[in-house]
Design a protein around this motif. Structure first.
Motif, PDB file in Angstrom:
ATOM      1  N   UNK A  18       0.829  -1.213   0.000  1.00 33.67           N
ATOM      2  CA  UNK A  18       0.000   0.000   0.000  1.00 33.67           C
ATOM      3  C   UNK A  18       0.859   1.257   0.000  1.00 33.67           C
ATOM      4  N   UNK A  19       1.936   1.208   0.750  1.00 30.67           N
ATOM      5  CA  UNK A  19       2.834   2.373   0.811  1.00 30.67           C
ATOM      6  C   UNK A  19       3.506   2.618  -0.540  1.00 30.67           C
ATOM      7  N   UNK A  20       3.872   1.535  -1.212  1.00 34.13           N
ATOM      8  CA  UNK A  20       4.482   1.690  -2.533  1.00 34.13           C
ATOM      9  C   UNK A  20       3.493   2.371  -3.473  1.00 34.13           C
ATOM     10  N   UNK A  21       2.224   1.960  -3.364  1.00 34.22           N
ATOM     11  CA  UNK A  21       1.180   2.575  -4.195  1.00 34.22           C
ATOM     12  C   UNK A  21       1.072   4.067  -3.898  1.00 34.22           C
ATOM     13  N   UNK A  22       1.165   4.409  -2.613  1.00 37.91           N
ATOM     14  CA  UNK A  22       1.068   5.826  -2.231  1.00 37.91           C
ATOM     15  C   UNK A  22       2.289   6.594  -2.732  1.00 37.91           C
ATOM     16  N   UNK A  23       3.448   5.942  -2.680  1.00 38.98           N
ATOM     17  CA  UNK A  23       4.637   6.591  -3.247  1.00 38.98           C
ATOM     18  C   UNK A  23       4.447   6.805  -4.745  1.00 38.98           C
ATOM     19  N   UNK A  24       3.751   5.853  -5.370  1.00 47.69           N
ATOM     20  CA  UNK A  24       3.457   5.991  -6.791  1.00 47.69           C
ATOM     21  C   UNK A  24       2.554   7.185  -7.052  1.00 47.69           C
ATOM     22  N   UNK A  25       1.591   7.381  -6.181  1.00 43.65           N
ATOM     23  CA  UNK A  25       0.699   8.543  -6.336  1.00 43.65           C
ATOM     24  C   UNK A  25       1.497   9.829  -6.085  1.00 43.65           C
ATOM     25  N   UNK A  26       2.411   9.777  -5.117  1.00 46.22           N
ATOM     26  CA  UNK A  26       3.239  10.963  -4.828  1.00 46.22           C
ATOM     27  C   UNK A  26       4.052  11.368  -6.047  1.00 46.22           C
ATOM     28  N   UNK A  27       4.643  10.395  -6.744  1.00 48.70           N
ATOM     29  CA  UNK A  27       5.410  10.764  -7.946  1.00 48.70           C
ATOM     30  C   UNK A  27       4.489  11.320  -9.031  1.00 48.70           C
ATOM     31  N   UNK A  28       3.239  10.865  -9.030  1.00 48.36           N
ATOM     32  CA  UNK A  28       2.316  11.348 -10.063  1.00 48.36           C
ATOM     33  C   UNK A  28       1.914  12.805  -9.826  1.00 48.36           C
ATOM     34  N   UNK A  29       1.874  13.214  -8.548  1.00 49.13           N
ATOM     35  CA  UNK A  29       1.378  14.572  -8.257  1.00 49.13           C
ATOM     36  C   UNK A  29       2.506  15.538  -7.900  1.00 49.13           C
ATOM     37  N   UNK A  30       3.756  15.082  -7.980  1.00 48.70           N
ATOM     38  CA  UNK A  30       4.860  15.921  -7.489  1.00 48.70           C
ATOM     39  C   UNK A  30       4.968  17.236  -8.263  1.00 48.70           C
ATOM     40  N   UNK A  31       4.618  17.206  -9.528  1.00 46.77           N
ATOM     41  CA  UNK A  31       4.761  18.419 -10.339  1.00 46.77           C
ATOM     42  C   UNK A  31       3.473  19.232 -10.391  1.00 46.77           C
ATOM     43  N   UNK A  32       2.556  18.987  -9.430  1.00 42.15           N
ATOM     44  CA  UNK A  32       1.264  19.672  -9.407  1.00 42.15           C
ATOM     45  C   UNK A  32       0.645  19.643 -10.805  1.00 42.15           C
ATOM     46  N   UNK A  33       0.428  18.447 -11.332  1.00 40.89           N
ATOM     47  CA  UNK A  33       0.006  18.356 -12.733  1.00 40.89           C
ATOM     48  C   UNK A  33      -1.421  18.862 -12.944  1.00 40.89           C
ATOM     49  N   UNK A  34      -1.681  19.279 -14.156  1.00 42.09           N
ATOM     50  CA  UNK A  34      -3.041  19.712 -14.500  1.00 42.09           C
ATOM     51  C   UNK A  34      -3.864  18.545 -15.030  1.00 42.09           C
ATOM     52  N   UNK A  35      -3.175  17.498 -15.428  1.00 40.85           N
ATOM     53  CA  UNK A  35      -3.862  16.278 -15.866  1.00 40.85           C
ATOM     54  C   UNK A  35      -3.211  15.096 -15.154  1.00 40.85           C
ATOM     55  N   UNK A  36      -4.024  14.407 -14.365  1.00 41.62           N
ATOM     56  CA  UNK A  36      -3.501  13.266 -13.597  1.00 41.62           C
ATOM     57  C   UNK A  36      -4.206  12.001 -14.061  1.00 41.62           C
ATOM     58  N   UNK A  37      -3.426  11.013 -14.406  1.00 44.63           N
ATOM     59  CA  UNK A  37      -3.970   9.756 -14.921  1.00 44.63           C
ATOM     60  C   UNK A  37      -3.568   8.633 -13.972  1.00 44.63           C
ATOM     61  N   UNK A  38      -4.555   8.031 -13.368  1.00 48.77           N
ATOM     62  CA  UNK A  38      -4.281   6.998 -12.368  1.00 48.77           C
ATOM     63  C   UNK A  38      -4.935   5.700 -12.805  1.00 48.77           C
TER      64      UNK A  38
END
Lengths: 281, 444
Positions: free
Chosen positions: A155-175
């Motif tokens: 679960x933590x790895x998944x959360x780290x994955x989400x963290x890398x996805x949002x690190x650049x404050x993206x305007x389009x997030x694909x999960x």
């Protein structure tokens, strides 16, 4: 029992500010058609992408993530043509992506891994360290930020994955299947995070968990056999379920809506096939 | 997961263009994590263990230590760098990060350069550390010359190039056994290139050189670095550069080819030329005189002392050599070549003077005979006499060699029993005889 007709599955109703605009999108994997001339527009907010296995959800997410090229059709993301090389780089700077199979480097710490992705996303160096800490904090891993990735639970790895996805404050997030591996409490927190980032960004969540969509998504797109089977708000999908299964409890209404929309689309597709000239004797 | 409101986007969203890049922190992460430090450690241990096993043979001369490091780096660390780079190259495929990497704006060239860094830099560091240790261990015992640091730098570039090429193979070949197979192929290839007789061997990173009084031509090290580095860079650009920039790979490739041309034109002795200062003979005042190249100046007293009993017998005899010499070029008339004392020296001292003396006697009487010279009815007797004379002049140490046969031992006993004048008389006759003709060898 014949399900009621679902809402029109055009998928063409343009939102107030369009961030994703897909026209005639076709994706083929050898002889299989994963997406069949799909039209879709999305704006800011959290969009659930539902559909049975093999419906084409991951194919759509991969095209939106600029990972896969469409066989045909036009994809416009954040006002730019995803088919043009220069524009694709600009799109990618403003994109966050969590693949279904999220890979990471086990020797890195959480901070190092997220910072690495920040570098890959060409974030300005002076903003990256604070952005990394903020992203890790938002996914609830602040106390493990300097722990090795290999020491984290699934679960933590998944959360780290989400963290890398949002690190650049993206305007389009694909999960793609972001809640896989999260326990119920983490899932509740994740949905809250989705609502938060969806306030300003366009978030597309591909999932097979209807309850995630019910709790976090404002809009739902149901894909079946590479086509849009339903497009509407979560409330509309729930209402569809309430109509078709009035006697059931409301907790299952969105699941019933999902089923009703799917069956309605299949029935409509079957009718079109039956009435096609080639099948007429 | 926290759900606190996000900060105002104006403050949080970074400016979009132009992206400024600082790779130092991610480079540090890449270098610190993963297999990089293990690769460096493995290279360092491999070289240190090899050097330790060959010590103290290289510990008296700069050329010897450099050459031994060069061979260890090329032949052992080279395949290791190839295999480690190959494994590093397959990392993203193994870890499943390719999908994520395809969605990022950072170009493939810069991503590849960053990912290659551990495969290239750690083997080089793994060489330089033991090299520094070995040079420091050599320093107290050398008599002259200089360490060839430029050759070590070229070796480090060669290792970095091998690591890079291994990385590219790992990127392109998705097979579990690629890395070990590449190590084996690399070892065989490097060994074959090192031992071939053609001048192409000097393009490989493991070609061996033996003469301690030589120095490499000044351009060899930089040209070698351009050769190996150019090849690796060309391969890297061909793989990772965008289609329009891919032609840039031709530049390092052209530089590598241009660097190979003068190397391929080298004579048989390669890039090595006698260094007049290092090869200059330093002699003692004895008779026969003992002369060593100036790099072995520190060993001259020990060598003179070791040869003293033999010189005492030879002094003033007709046919005896006038000088013992070690150095470039063939001995002149009256000179006899000396065995290399560095082979028997330990940290600047001749540890086994008895062994050295024994070797010197063998060299004194070694002669190049023509085919059929040593035949005839007296050949066996002549052979026994040769052994006996050598044993009489320089007894074989007890822990070395095989005991003499009874016939040879009888000759030794006879020689030892003779009075000094008779001994000198016999030795003069022996030296005057053509030892390739058994009938002429005098019987003691």
């Amino acid at each position: 029992m014949t399900p009621p007709n679902p809402a029109p599955a055009t998928g063409t109703a343009a939102p107030a500010r369009t961030t994703v605009s897909v026209t005639g999108l076709t994706v083929r994997h050898r002889r299989t058609v994963a997406l069949d001339a799909l039209d879709l527009t999305l704006g800011p907010g959290v969009h659930g992408l539902l559909g049975p296995n093999g419906a084409g959800k991951t194919s759509l997410i991969r095209v939106l993530a600029t990972v896969a090229a469409p066989s045909r059709g036009r994809v416009e993301l954040l006002g730019r043509d995803a088919g043009a090389h220069r524009e694709r780089s600009e799109i990618r700077r403003r994109l966050g992506y969590l693949p279904q199979e999220f890979g990471y480097y086990p020797g890195f710490t959480v901070r190092e891994f997220v910072a690495y992705v920040a570098w890959l996303k060409e974030m300005p160096a002076e903003l990256a360290p604070a952005a990394v800490e903020r992203a890790v904090e938002r996914v609830g891993l602040a106390d493990r930020i300097d722990a090795g990735m290999k020491t984290l639970s699934g679960g933590m790895v998944r959360r780290a994955g989400i963290a890398q996805a949002i690190v650049n404050e993206p305007e389009l997030i694909l999960l793609d299947e972001p809640t896989a591996g999260l326990d119920p409490e983490q899932r509740v927190e994740f949905r809250a995070l989705l609502r938060e980032v969806g306030a300003t960004a366009t978030v597309v969540v591909s999932t097979h968990l209807v309850e995630d969509v019910a709790a976090a998504c404002s809009e739902v797109t149901l894909i079946e056999s590479g086509r849009v089977a339903f497009r509407g708000t979560t409330g509309e999908l729930t209402a569809l379920g309430e109509v078709s299964h009035a006697a059931d409890g409301s907790a299952n209404a969105i699941e019933h809506g999902y089923t009703a929309a799917l069956r309605g689309h299949r029935a409509a597709a079957s009718a079109v096939t039956d009435s096609s000239p080639k099948d007429t004797p | 997961m926290t759900t606190s409101p996000a900060p105002a986007r104006a403050a949080a969203v970074p400016p979009r263009t132009p992206p400024r890049t600082r790779t130092s922190s991610v480079l540090r992460t890449e270098l610190r994590r993963g297999a990089g430090p293990w690769t460096g450690g493995a290279v360092a241990v491999t070289i240190l263990v090899t050097m330790y096993g060959k010590a103290p043979g290289w510990q008296g001369r700069w050329a010897d230590v450099t050459d031994m490091l060069h061979v260890a780096a090329g032949l052992l660390a080279g395949p290791l760098a190839l295999a480690a780079g190959c494994r590093q190259g397959g990392r993203d495929r193994r870890r499943g990060t390719l999908e994520l990497l395809r969605s990022v704006p950072r170009g493939r060239l810069r991503r590849t350069l960053l990912a290659v860094a551990p495969a290239a830099l750690w083997p080089a560091a793994g060489l330089l550390l033991p090299a520094a240790v070995c040079l420091l261990a050599t320093w107290p015992y050398v008599s002259g010359g200089r360490p060839y640091l430029e050759l070590l730098a070229a070796d480090a570039v060669a290792l970095a190039a091998l690591g890079t090429l291994g990385h590219l193979v790992g990127l392109l070949v998705p097979w579990r056994l690629t890395a070990p197979l590449l190590a084996v192929v690399g070892y065989v290839g490097l060994a074959l290139s090192a031992y071939t007789r053609s001048s192409a061997r000097w393009l490989g990173p493991a070609a061996e050189h033996h003469f301690a009084w030589d120095e490499p031509v000044w351009w060899f090290a930089p040209v070698s670095a351009v050769w190996s580095g150019g090849l690796a860079l060309a391969a890297l650009l061909a793989y990772a550069a965008r289609a329009r920039l891919r032609l840039l790979a031709l530049l390092p490739l052209a530089a590598a080819i241009a660097a190979a041309v003068p190397v391929l034109r080298l004579p048989d002795e390669g890039p090595w030329r006698p260094d007049p200062e290092v090869a200059r003979l330093v002699c003692d005042g004895g008779a026969p005189q003992v002369c060593l190249p100036s790099i072995d100046r520190a060993l001259l007293p020990d060598v003179s002392k070791a040869l003293a009993p033999l010189n005492a017998r030879l002094r003033g005899l007709p046919g005896a050599p006038t000088r013992w010499v070690l150095g470039p070029g063939a001995p002149r008339p009256g000179e006899v070549e000396l065995p290399d004392p560095s082979q028997d020296a330990v940290r600047g001292r001749l540890e086994r003077p008895d062994l050295y003396l024994n070797s010197a006697v063998q060299w004194l009487f070694s002669d190049t005979c023509r085919e059929g010279d040593l035949g005839g009815p007296n050949a066996e007797r002549a052979s026994e006499i040769h052994l006996a004379v050598a044993e009489w002049l320089a007894p074989t140490p007890e822990d070395y060699g095989v005991p003499l046969g009874p016939a040879a031992q009888r000759y030794v006993d006879t020689l030892r029993a003779k009075p000094p004048t008779a001994q000198r008389d016999y030795l003069a006759r022996y030296l005057a005889a053509d030892t390739c003709r058994p009938d002429e060898v005098p019987i003691p």
